[in-house]
Design an enzyme around this catalytic site. Sequence first.
Site, short mmCIF file in Angstrom:
data_model
loop_
_atom_site.label_atom_id
_atom_site.label_comp_id
_atom_site.label_asym_id
_atom_site.label_seq_id
_atom_site.Cartn_x
_atom_site.Cartn_y
_atom_site.Cartn_z
CG ASP A 105 84.08 22.63 0.50
OD1 ASP A 105 84.67 21.86 -0.28
OD2 ASP A 105 84.50 22.93 1.64
N1 URA Z 1 88.78 25.18 1.93
C1 URA Z 1 87.60 24.64 2.31
O1 URA Z 1 87.48 24.10 3.40
N2 URA Z 1 86.57 24.69 1.46
C2 URA Z 1 86.63 25.31 0.24
O2 URA Z 1 85.65 25.34 -0.49
C3 URA Z 1 87.86 25.88 -0.13
C4 URA Z 1 88.92 25.80 0.73
#
Ligand code: URA
Length: 248
Positions: A105
């Site tokens: 993310d």
């Molecule tokens: N899980 C999440 O919630 N975000 C990420 O970026 C990776 C794994």
Amino acid sequence: MKEIRLDKYLTEMGEGTRSQIKEMARKGRITVDGIPEKKSERKIIPDQNTIAVDGRNISYAEFEYYMLCKPQGVVSATEDNRYQTVIDLIADRKRGDLFPVGRLDIDTEGLLLITNDGDLAHQLLSPKKHVDKVYYAKIEGEIPADAKKRMEEGVVLENGILTMPACLEILEYGNPSSILLTIREGKFHQVKRMFEALGCSVVYLKRLSMGSLKLDENLQPGDYRPLTAEEVDLLKRHGKEEKTKDAQ
Ligand code: URA
């Protein structure tokens, strides 16, 4: 090394599209072993011929592998209209076809493999391969007493889907608490959603490893380095072992 077309060589090294390369060759901007080459479709041998554009030598790499410590605020994509991408951060890249293996993310930090090796990416991302990913997170809200057991059984996300078993280690209780979570899948916002299912929220997230590949502790967010030959080898070996297991 096999012969390849001059325009393919330069396109793969990110010097432009085939038609741009054709035009550059027509203008005499491209040389092969120091001699201007007007025919961009001619064949060359990457490890024998020296190719230059405007006098700048362009060396060839069939595959590139980089370990990036992704910073926050950068998107896991190859192109984006609003944000800097993880590919923009790889200033030394030779190839024009690099991509991130999986996504983190925008507000997640940590290990991201950047390559153009599609087979390896497939091996690492395929849900069948069960590649462990370890995340460090800070969690706000009370972590339930049975959180470890619930993670081990898999948790039901807000959309009713049950995750695969995950391994939770609580490093420190507090507000926020700090934890390590190992998961084997890569569902959208998976770690955040798993903690939401337990009634708490992730306020900081960093990926520490993916299969055999561990984030180099010397890398600060935004730093990267090429993978060592041993790291590439180990990653590939893991994929092969899993293939053999599948066949049994
Ligand atoms: N899980 C999440 O919630 N975000 C990420 O970026 C990776 C794994």
